[in-house]
Every structure is written in structure tokens, then in C-alpha cells.
Design a protein around this motif. Structure first.
Motif, short mmCIF file in Angstrom:
data_model
loop_
_atom_site.label_atom_id
_atom_site.label_comp_id
_atom_site.label_asym_id
_atom_site.label_seq_id
_atom_site.Cartn_x
_atom_site.Cartn_y
_atom_site.Cartn_z
N SER A 4 0.85 -1.19 0.00
CA SER A 4 0.00 0.00 0.00
C SER A 4 0.89 1.23 0.00
O SER A 4 2.08 1.16 0.28
N LEU A 5 0.30 2.36 -0.32
CA LEU A 5 1.04 3.62 -0.41
C LEU A 5 1.02 4.31 0.95
O LEU A 5 -0.03 4.42 1.59
N TYR A 6 2.20 4.75 1.39
CA TYR A 6 2.34 5.40 2.69
C TYR A 6 2.84 6.83 2.54
O TYR A 6 3.53 7.15 1.56
N LYS A 7 2.50 7.65 3.52
CA LYS A 7 3.00 9.03 3.56
C LYS A 7 4.51 9.00 3.73
O LYS A 7 5.07 8.09 4.34
N VAL A 8 5.17 10.02 3.21
CA VAL A 8 6.62 10.06 3.27
C VAL A 8 7.12 10.43 4.67
O VAL A 8 8.20 9.99 5.08
N GLY A 24 -1.60 -1.83 -10.91
CA GLY A 24 -0.82 -3.04 -11.10
C GLY A 24 -1.17 -4.07 -10.05
O GLY A 24 -2.14 -3.95 -9.31
N SER A 25 -0.36 -5.11 -9.98
CA SER A 25 -0.58 -6.17 -9.00
C SER A 25 -0.05 -5.73 -7.64
O SER A 25 1.14 -5.52 -7.47
N LEU A 26 -0.95 -5.58 -6.69
CA LEU A 26 -0.59 -5.09 -5.36
C LEU A 26 -0.33 -6.22 -4.38
O LEU A 26 -0.06 -5.98 -3.20
N VAL A 27 -0.42 -7.47 -4.83
CA VAL A 27 -0.13 -8.64 -4.00
C VAL A 27 0.83 -9.54 -4.76
O VAL A 27 0.84 -9.56 -5.99
N SER A 28 1.64 -10.28 -4.03
CA SER A 28 2.58 -11.23 -4.63
C SER A 28 2.74 -12.42 -3.72
O SER A 28 2.85 -12.28 -2.50
N SER A 29 2.74 -13.59 -4.33
CA SER A 29 3.08 -14.81 -3.60
C SER A 29 4.59 -14.94 -3.56
O SER A 29 5.31 -14.29 -4.33
N LEU A 30 5.06 -15.80 -2.69
CA LEU A 30 6.50 -16.05 -2.57
C LEU A 30 6.97 -16.85 -3.79
O LEU A 30 6.36 -17.84 -4.16
N HIS A 31 8.05 -16.39 -4.41
CA HIS A 31 8.67 -17.09 -5.52
C HIS A 31 10.01 -17.64 -5.05
O HIS A 31 10.82 -16.90 -4.48
N PHE A 43 11.52 -14.61 -2.94
CA PHE A 43 11.32 -13.24 -3.41
C PHE A 43 9.85 -12.96 -3.65
O PHE A 43 9.13 -13.82 -4.17
N PHE A 44 9.43 -11.78 -3.29
CA PHE A 44 8.11 -11.28 -3.64
C PHE A 44 8.31 -10.28 -4.77
O PHE A 44 9.02 -9.29 -4.60
N VAL A 45 7.71 -10.54 -5.92
CA VAL A 45 7.96 -9.73 -7.11
C VAL A 45 6.72 -8.91 -7.44
O VAL A 45 5.64 -9.45 -7.64
N PHE A 46 6.91 -7.59 -7.47
CA PHE A 46 5.86 -6.66 -7.87
C PHE A 46 6.31 -6.03 -9.19
O PHE A 46 6.86 -4.94 -9.21
N GLY A 47 6.08 -6.74 -10.28
CA GLY A 47 6.66 -6.37 -11.56
C GLY A 47 5.96 -5.26 -12.31
O GLY A 47 6.54 -4.67 -13.22
N ASP A 48 4.73 -4.93 -11.94
CA ASP A 48 4.00 -3.92 -12.71
C ASP A 48 3.34 -2.86 -11.84
O ASP A 48 2.42 -2.18 -12.27
N ILE A 49 3.82 -2.69 -10.63
CA ILE A 49 3.21 -1.72 -9.72
C ILE A 49 3.61 -0.30 -10.13
O ILE A 49 4.73 -0.07 -10.56
N SER A 50 2.66 0.61 -10.05
CA SER A 50 2.97 2.01 -10.36
C SER A 50 2.10 2.93 -9.52
O SER A 50 1.01 2.57 -9.10
N VAL A 51 2.63 4.11 -9.27
CA VAL A 51 1.93 5.13 -8.50
C VAL A 51 1.33 6.12 -9.49
O VAL A 51 2.00 6.57 -10.41
#
Length: 123
Positions: A4-8, A24-31, A43-51
């Protein structure tokens, strides 16, 4: 794992736009993959996440254990990324950077990632 997105500047979720702020995909299973040193790792891979909103943010990652037999979910822990600046205006976007060796190694092992194989100078 989910993100999730957090304040800086505070340890709390950014609430300016709800779920429309991330794409994008906000969840990832363990690889189970080999790293750049050819060692096994998880590894948890978030390959297409964008803000999708401008500003400075952090990503907050929460790990859960899904126990299918008991139909339960157990919270295991979380971590928050370092701050980063998000969203470039279309005129400022120069295209994707060349993919890292780690990204290419994961892709070669079957993880679905968008890769850029040539340096920008060649295009």
C-alpha cells in the motif's frame, strides 16, 4: 505479501485517492528463485506496480500467512520502503530504464516481467 502507499513523513497510509493511487498487481506470492549469485532465495515480485499520483511516498509491504486448512490468515510483519518521488509528466518520461541483471534473471526463471533489453542509446 501486499503493498500500500504510505506518507513520506508518517507511518500511516496515504489516503488521498484510496485504491486509485496505485496500479498493477498489489499482491505477490512467494517465488523461489535464484539470485544474481545463483543462490536460492525467496522473493516477492511486484513487476508492474505504479503510483498514479504526483508526490513523494513510501511503499508499505505487509506479509501474511494464508492457512488454507484452517481458513485463516495470520499477519506476520511489515516493512516500509525508503521515500521516493512518484509520477513524471508525460513530457518528462524518457522511457523505461534498461532492465537490471536481477530482473532478467527472474524473467529467465519464469517470472512475468516487462523487460527492456537494449540500452536507450541504441534506440
Amino acid at each position: 505479501m501486499c503493498t500500500s502507499l504510505y506518507k513520506v513523513d508518517k507511518n500511516e497510509a496515504w489516503d488521498g485517492g484510496g485504491s486509485k493511487s496505485l496500479a498493477g498487481s498489489l499482491v505477490s506470492s512467494l517465488h523461489r528463485l535464484k539470485d544474481v549469485d545463483n543462490k536460492d532465495g525467496g522473493f516477492f515480485v511486484f513487476g508492474d506496480i505504479s503510483v498514479k499520483v504526483q508526490g513523494s511516498f513510501r511503499l508499505h509491504f505487509s506479509l501474511f500467512d494464508l492457512q488454507k486448512d484452517a481458513c485463516e490468515v495470520q499477519y506476520l510483519g511489515s516493512i516500509t520502503s525508503d521515500p521516493f518521488k512518484a509520477v513524471l509528466l508525460p513530457k518528462d518520461f524518457k522511457g523505461m530504464d534498461e532492465s537490471t541483471y536481477l530482473s532478467r534473471a527472474f524473467s529467465d526463471q519464469g517470472v512475468r516481467l516487462r523487460l527492456r533489453k537494449e540500452p536507450r542509446a541504441m534506440m
